[in-house]
Design an enzyme around this catalytic site. Structure first.
Site, PDB file in Angstrom:
ATOM      1  N   LYS A 197       0.755   5.333   1.503  1.00  0.00           N
ATOM      2  CA  LYS A 197       0.218   4.335   0.582  1.00  0.00           C
ATOM      3  C   LYS A 197      -1.093   3.786   1.134  1.00  0.00           C
ATOM      4  O   LYS A 197      -1.183   3.445   2.327  1.00  0.00           O
ATOM      5  CB  LYS A 197       1.238   3.201   0.415  1.00  0.00           C
TER       6      LYS A 197
HETATM    7  O1  G3P Z   1       4.970  -2.315  -4.963  1.00  0.00           O
HETATM    8  C1  G3P Z   1       4.210  -3.482  -5.193  1.00  0.00           C
HETATM    9  C2  G3P Z   1       5.109  -4.650  -5.379  1.00  0.00           C
HETATM   10  O2  G3P Z   1       5.954  -4.782  -4.250  1.00  0.00           O
HETATM   11  C3  G3P Z   1       4.371  -5.936  -5.611  1.00  0.00           C
HETATM   12  O3  G3P Z   1       5.236  -6.764  -6.318  1.00  0.00           O
HETATM   13  O4  G3P Z   1       6.117  -8.920  -7.180  1.00  0.00           O
HETATM   14  O5  G3P Z   1       4.816  -8.836  -4.987  1.00  0.00           O
HETATM   15  O6  G3P Z   1       3.646  -8.477  -7.188  1.00  0.00           O
HETATM   16  P1  G3P Z   1       4.942  -8.335  -6.408  1.00  0.00           P
END
Ligand code: G3P
Length: 216
Positions: free
Chosen positions: A83
């Site tokens: 990633k």
């Molecule tokens: O894979 C990306 C994800 O973990 C981000 O999620 O909820 O932190 O925006 P969030």
């Protein structure tokens, strides 16, 4: 549509894998920090649990070190996907690693132009963050639609991996607009099965069956 689990919680991943709902896993430095585990150890364990790609994110910000870190991460298991953040250095690293046939997931995507660049450098996946756009009153699903249009216009093979998914409506909308993959926390994936009328109907079936005095 592929279902990836956005977590480093091994028990939660295993539970959903037993149902048949795990095609891959995504992690990021915040998820790894939350796990309290050694990064390489937990990625290795997730890779053993998961049939598909497991995203492990570099932490360098310059291309040369990203490439070095990506090659190290790739050696953990054959299903590791590297990633990389959507910066010019991340795109440069993606260009190099993709040419080495290392799977790549370009993350922190918030615009169609960013997604266009990721496809141009051969990213395996692009991760547009829906929830974080919604958080600032922009339209996360519109981004998925725009990327789908652009990728289909030019036949890009990069898969749209919709991320930052916060609820079941995000999953439904992604399926309607044609995201290739969603990655969501385990609880969101589990809650996709829930409906009050299903619970009510099953209770009624079982109550009526009980009245027959029969068994199968
Ligand atoms: O894979 C990306 C994800 O973990 C981000 O999620 O909820 O932190 O925006 P969030």
């Amino acid at each position: 549509m592929k279902f990836f689990i956005d977590s480093a919680d091994l028990d939660a991943i295993a539970e959903l894998a037993d149902v048949g709902l795990v095609d891959g896993v995504t992690t990021n430095p915040s998820i790894i920090a939350k796990s309290g585990r050694n990064f390489k150890d937990v990625i290795a364990e997730i890779c053993r649990l998961t049939p598909g790609h497991v995203s492990a994110e570099v932490v360098a910000t310059d291309a040369d070190t990203m490439i070095k870190e990506g090659r190290i991460l790739r050696k953990i298991a054959e299903n590791v996907c590297v990633k990389l953040p959507l910066t010019l250095d991340g795109l440069k690293a993606c260009n190099t690693l993709s040419k080495e046939e290392i799977p790549t997931n370009v993350t922190l995507c918030f615009s169609p132009n960013q997604a266009l660049l990721a496809a141009k450098v051969g990213a395996t996946y692009i991760s547009p963050f829906i929830g974080r756009l919604d958080d600032i009153t922009l339209d996360g699903l519109e981004l998925i639609e725009d990327i789908r249009t652009i990728y289909d216009n030019y036949g890009f093979e990069t898969e749209i991996l919709a991320a930052s998914i916060r609820n079941v409506n995000h999953v439904k909308e992604c399926a309607i607009v044609g995201a290739d993959v969603i990655t969501a926390p385990p609880q969101v994936v589990k809650s996709l099965a829930n409906h009050v009328l299903t619970d009510k109907g099953l209770a009624a079936f079982l109550k009526d069956w009980e009245g027959t005095g029969q068994s199968i």
